[in-house]
Design a protein around this motif. Structure first.
Motif, PDB file in Angstrom:
ATOM      1  N   ASP A 286       0.807  -1.204  -0.021  1.00  0.00           N
ATOM      2  CA  ASP A 286       0.068  -0.036   0.051  1.00  0.00           C
ATOM      3  C   ASP A 286       0.835   1.376  -0.202  1.00  0.00           C
ATOM      4  O   ASP A 286       1.846   1.371   0.513  1.00  0.00           O
ATOM      5  CB  ASP A 286      -0.962   0.033   1.317  1.00  0.00           C
ATOM      6  CG  ASP A 286      -1.912  -0.976   1.132  1.00  0.00           C
ATOM      7  OD1 ASP A 286      -2.040  -1.764   0.138  1.00  0.00           O
ATOM      8  OD2 ASP A 286      -2.275  -1.544   2.329  1.00  0.00           O
ATOM      9  N   LEU A 287       0.505   2.224  -0.728  1.00  0.00           N
ATOM     10  CA  LEU A 287       1.342   3.436  -0.971  1.00  0.00           C
ATOM     11  C   LEU A 287       0.324   4.557  -0.915  1.00  0.00           C
ATOM     12  O   LEU A 287      -0.539   4.592  -1.543  1.00  0.00           O
ATOM     13  CB  LEU A 287       2.059   3.343  -2.334  1.00  0.00           C
ATOM     14  CG  LEU A 287       3.000   4.613  -2.481  1.00  0.00           C
ATOM     15  CD1 LEU A 287       4.184   4.368  -1.489  1.00  0.00           C
ATOM     16  CD2 LEU A 287       3.364   4.668  -3.950  1.00  0.00           C
ATOM     17  N   MET A 288       0.311   5.477   0.132  1.00  0.00           N
ATOM     18  CA  MET A 288      -0.414   6.733   0.249  1.00  0.00           C
ATOM     19  C   MET A 288       0.049   8.085  -0.651  1.00  0.00           C
ATOM     20  O   MET A 288       1.182   8.314  -0.564  1.00  0.00           O
ATOM     21  CB  MET A 288      -0.562   7.230   1.737  1.00  0.00           C
ATOM     22  CG  MET A 288      -1.662   8.222   1.736  1.00  0.00           C
ATOM     23  SD  MET A 288      -2.047   8.545   3.703  1.00  0.00           S
ATOM     24  CE  MET A 288      -0.455   9.123   4.445  1.00  0.00           C
ATOM     25  N   ASN A 289      -0.932   8.306  -1.473  1.00  0.00           N
ATOM     26  CA  ASN A 289      -0.624   9.618  -2.353  1.00  0.00           C
ATOM     27  C   ASN A 289      -1.222  10.818  -1.591  1.00  0.00           C
ATOM     28  O   ASN A 289      -2.412  10.647  -1.712  1.00  0.00           O
ATOM     29  CB  ASN A 289      -0.940   9.221  -3.611  1.00  0.00           C
ATOM     30  CG  ASN A 289      -0.107   8.370  -4.374  1.00  0.00           C
ATOM     31  OD1 ASN A 289       0.688   8.504  -5.214  1.00  0.00           O
ATOM     32  ND2 ASN A 289      -0.427   6.957  -4.219  1.00  0.00           N
ATOM     33  N   TYR A 290      -0.582  11.882  -1.338  1.00  0.00           N
ATOM     34  CA  TYR A 290      -1.179  13.117  -0.967  1.00  0.00           C
ATOM     35  C   TYR A 290      -0.716  14.278  -1.657  1.00  0.00           C
ATOM     36  O   TYR A 290       0.461  14.650  -1.576  1.00  0.00           O
ATOM     37  CB  TYR A 290      -0.614  13.306   0.552  1.00  0.00           C
ATOM     38  CG  TYR A 290      -1.395  14.370   1.380  1.00  0.00           C
ATOM     39  CD1 TYR A 290      -2.436  14.705   1.186  1.00  0.00           C
ATOM     40  CD2 TYR A 290      -0.530  15.145   2.258  1.00  0.00           C
ATOM     41  CE1 TYR A 290      -3.053  15.803   1.827  1.00  0.00           C
ATOM     42  CE2 TYR A 290      -0.811  16.179   2.865  1.00  0.00           C
ATOM     43  CZ  TYR A 290      -2.206  16.521   2.697  1.00  0.00           C
ATOM     44  OH  TYR A 290      -2.777  17.676   3.362  1.00  0.00           O
ATOM     45  N   THR A 291      -1.631  14.759  -2.511  1.00  0.00           N
ATOM     46  CA  THR A 291      -1.373  15.936  -3.394  1.00  0.00           C
ATOM     47  C   THR A 291      -2.049  17.166  -2.648  1.00  0.00           C
ATOM     48  O   THR A 291      -3.124  17.034  -2.419  1.00  0.00           O
ATOM     49  CB  THR A 291      -1.872  15.873  -4.662  1.00  0.00           C
ATOM     50  OG1 THR A 291      -1.549  14.538  -5.371  1.00  0.00           O
ATOM     51  CG2 THR A 291      -1.733  16.885  -5.598  1.00  0.00           C
ATOM     52  N   ASN A 292      -1.328  18.118  -2.382  1.00  0.00           N
ATOM     53  CA  ASN A 292      -1.646  19.185  -1.279  1.00  0.00           C
ATOM     54  C   ASN A 292      -1.274  20.602  -1.564  1.00  0.00           C
ATOM     55  O   ASN A 292      -0.366  20.666  -2.657  1.00  0.00           O
ATOM     56  CB  ASN A 292      -1.334  18.885   0.112  1.00  0.00           C
ATOM     57  CG  ASN A 292       0.182  18.709   0.227  1.00  0.00           C
ATOM     58  OD1 ASN A 292       0.920  19.665   0.474  1.00  0.00           O
ATOM     59  ND2 ASN A 292       0.809  17.664   0.189  1.00  0.00           N
ATOM     60  N   VAL A 293      -1.673  21.572  -1.092  1.00  0.00           N
ATOM     61  CA  VAL A 293      -1.418  22.855  -1.502  1.00  0.00           C
ATOM     62  C   VAL A 293      -0.956  23.545   0.007  1.00  0.00           C
ATOM     63  O   VAL A 293      -1.738  22.963   1.004  1.00  0.00           O
ATOM     64  CB  VAL A 293      -2.525  23.626  -1.862  1.00  0.00           C
ATOM     65  CG1 VAL A 293      -2.234  25.187  -1.751  1.00  0.00           C
ATOM     66  CG2 VAL A 293      -3.076  23.153  -3.269  1.00  0.00           C
ATOM     67  N   ARG A 294       0.241  24.054   0.169  1.00  0.00           N
ATOM     68  CA  ARG A 294       0.661  24.464   1.380  1.00  0.00           C
ATOM     69  C   ARG A 294       0.809  26.052   1.346  1.00  0.00           C
ATOM     70  O   ARG A 294       1.150  26.759   0.271  1.00  0.00           O
ATOM     71  CB  ARG A 294       2.062  23.991   1.770  1.00  0.00           C
ATOM     72  CG  ARG A 294       1.926  22.479   1.948  1.00  0.00           C
ATOM     73  CD  ARG A 294       3.282  21.654   2.098  1.00  0.00           C
ATOM     74  NE  ARG A 294       3.315  20.314   2.181  1.00  0.00           N
ATOM     75  CZ  ARG A 294       3.392  19.783   3.407  1.00  0.00           C
ATOM     76  NH1 ARG A 294       3.771  20.370   4.515  1.00  0.00           N
ATOM     77  NH2 ARG A 294       3.229  18.430   3.395  1.00  0.00           N
ATOM     78  N   VAL A 295       0.480  26.719   2.561  1.00  0.00           N
ATOM     79  CA  VAL A 295       0.719  28.062   2.724  1.00  0.00           C
ATOM     80  C   VAL A 295       1.715  28.469   3.720  1.00  0.00           C
ATOM     81  O   VAL A 295       1.405  27.564   4.984  1.00  0.00           O
ATOM     82  CB  VAL A 295      -0.607  28.827   3.149  1.00  0.00           C
ATOM     83  CG1 VAL A 295      -0.328  30.226   3.313  1.00  0.00           C
ATOM     84  CG2 VAL A 295      -1.800  28.446   1.644  1.00  0.00           C
ATOM     85  N   GLY A 296       2.659  28.901   3.476  1.00  0.00           N
ATOM     86  CA  GLY A 296       3.988  29.184   4.815  1.00  0.00           C
ATOM     87  C   GLY A 296       4.014  30.621   4.960  1.00  0.00           C
ATOM     88  O   GLY A 296       3.907  31.320   4.028  1.00  0.00           O
ATOM     89  N   ILE A 297       4.182  30.789   6.098  1.00  0.00           N
ATOM     90  CA  ILE A 297       4.579  32.138   6.472  1.00  0.00           C
ATOM     91  C   ILE A 297       5.920  32.113   7.349  1.00  0.00           C
ATOM     92  O   ILE A 297       6.283  31.256   8.315  1.00  0.00           O
ATOM     93  CB  ILE A 297       3.456  32.891   7.201  1.00  0.00           C
ATOM     94  CG1 ILE A 297       3.786  34.272   7.670  1.00  0.00           C
ATOM     95  CG2 ILE A 297       3.236  31.972   8.505  1.00  0.00           C
ATOM     96  CD1 ILE A 297       2.485  34.941   8.377  1.00  0.00           C
ATOM     97  N   GLY A 298       6.881  32.918   7.200  1.00  0.00           N
ATOM     98  CA  GLY A 298       7.911  33.399   8.055  1.00  0.00           C
ATOM     99  C   GLY A 298       7.468  34.019   9.477  1.00  0.00           C
ATOM    100  O   GLY A 298       6.972  34.926   9.450  1.00  0.00           O
ATOM    101  N   LEU A 299       8.412  33.199  10.388  1.00  0.00           N
ATOM    102  CA  LEU A 299       8.145  33.583  11.889  1.00  0.00           C
ATOM    103  C   LEU A 299       9.190  34.688  12.223  1.00  0.00           C
ATOM    104  O   LEU A 299      10.248  34.440  11.862  1.00  0.00           O
ATOM    105  CB  LEU A 299       8.064  32.348  12.646  1.00  0.00           C
ATOM    106  CG  LEU A 299       7.235  31.393  12.508  1.00  0.00           C
ATOM    107  CD1 LEU A 299       7.510  30.289  13.302  1.00  0.00           C
ATOM    108  CD2 LEU A 299       5.747  31.935  12.359  1.00  0.00           C
ATOM    109  N   GLY A 300       8.788  35.822  12.510  1.00  0.00           N
ATOM    110  CA  GLY A 300       9.751  36.891  12.938  1.00  0.00           C
ATOM    111  C   GLY A 300       9.557  37.923  12.130  1.00  0.00           C
ATOM    112  O   GLY A 300       8.987  38.215  11.297  1.00  0.00           O
TER     113      GLY A 300
END
Length: 372
Positions: free
Chosen positions: A229-243
């Protein structure tokens, strides 16, 4: 070389190294500048490829990422994945028998996998030189663990695979390996958006049971399937710099070129004006810094080339007949202070007094009396 020579050489090297260290401390030269952590949220589409036809499901999670240098970074990822599938063609007699279902069972399952992993991320955008890195393709590999819940159904009958077959502990812990690729875009001063595809390879006992199916063929065969079994996760990420983004702290280094500092210095040098030592008005101040480049000849000026007004009366010294007028008095058009005459006797006043006394004076033979 004598012992004394060795000693002198050692003292000299200590001096050189100490001086070099002091200079580097003064310049604050660092190979890797202080940079931000990135905190992100992600959501996407989860499927499980294995022995059972997959259905579309979802995943959601958080990540925390920190640069190791300009290319490599480490990322901590926590995700909740929901997985499901329904088999339309192949019956599974062996698995159906151990679940207490009929031999005509068409596999159907629902699984959840709450997992965390740590990955090394390699950014591929450092090949661009002297350009701002606003697009960041990357790849990653890592390891992690998760808590699995696998439930198979046959009509109204259900069976918890994780509790009865997969795991001995109550947490249902399963190890896994991850890998994948993505591309990020810097869309704000500290905000980025990434699109990523993440593969999760289950290890250990759960490698082929996340979909509830482990065997193929008839009940008498008991042949283990070849499809882990192989899990496929296609996703959108929103990142923000801390500081705070300032001269003491940069963006995460995968958005920074190691040659940015050199490029900025070169651009600053190119933007500097060409040195010109001409002085058009001859006031002793170069035209490139002269704030009054057409000062009349002979007028005294300050260090910026502006005509001086020493007494502050509104008339520059070159036109002022009294350049140091006493303060507090109005001046005329020539710059001369209009100082009122003091109330004292002048020569005319003295002459008038004498003339008045002489007009009423009668000569006397008594010389002892003062005529005045």
């Amino acid at each position: 070389m004598t012992r004394k020579s060795y000693l002198l050489f050692g003292i000299f090297m200590c001096f050189v190294l100490g001086n070099t260290y002091a200079q580097s401390e003064g310049l604050k030269i660092t190979a890797k500048p202080k940079n931000m952590w990135e905190l992100g949220i992600h959501v996407g589409h989860s499927i499980l490829t294995g022995d059972v036809d997959w259905d579309s499901d979802f995943g959601v999670g958080l990540h925390l990422r920190k640069a190791l240098d300009y290319t490599f970074s480490v990322r901590f990822d926590g995700t909740y994945n929901r997985l499901s599938g329904t088999e339309e063609e192949n019956r599974r007699e062996v698995d159906a028998n151990r679940y207490g279902f009929g031999t005509n069972w068409m596999p159907e399952y629902e699984s959840t996998y709450i997992n965390g992993d740590i990955s090394v991320v390699a950014s591929l955008n450092q090949m661009k030189i002297f350009k701002k890195n606003k697009i960041n393709p990357y790849g990653f590999v890592g390891l992690g663990i998760g808590s699995a819940n696998v439930e198979v159904t046959d009509g109204n009958n259900t069976f918890d695979v994780d509790d009865d077959i997969l795991y001995d502990d109550e947490w249902n812990i399963n190890p896994h390996a991850v890998g994948g690729m993505g591309i990020g875009f810097l869309v704000g001063k500290k905000i980025s958006i990434s699109v990523e595809h993440k593969l999760t390879k289950f290890l250990g006992r759960g490698a082929d049971l996340m979909d509830g199916v482990e065997f193929q063929g008839r009940l008498s065969d008991r042949v283990i399937t070849k499809d882990d079994d192989l899990m496929n996760y296609t996703n959108v990420r929103v990142g923000i710099g801390l500081g705070k983004l300032d001269e003491d702290q940069s963006l995460p280094l995968w958005w920074v070129s190691p040659l940015d500092m050199i490029a900025e210095d070169l651009a600053e040098v190119k933007a500097r004006p060409i040195f010109d030592d001409s002085d058009s008005d001859g006031d002793g101040v170069l035209d490139m810094v002269d704030q009054e480049p057409d000062t009349p000849e002979g007028y005294p000026v300050d260090t910026r080339g502006n005509s001086l007004d020493s007494d502050g009366d509104g008339l520059v010294d070159g036109m002022d007949e009294e350049p140091y007028s006493p303060p507090g008095y109005e001046v005329d058009s020539k710059g001369i202070a209009q100082v009122p005459q003091p109330n004292i006797l002048n020569e005319n006043d003295v002459n008038k007094i004498i003339d008045g006394r002489l007009a009423n004076w009668t000569p006397s033979t008594d010389l002892s009396n003062d005529w005045f």
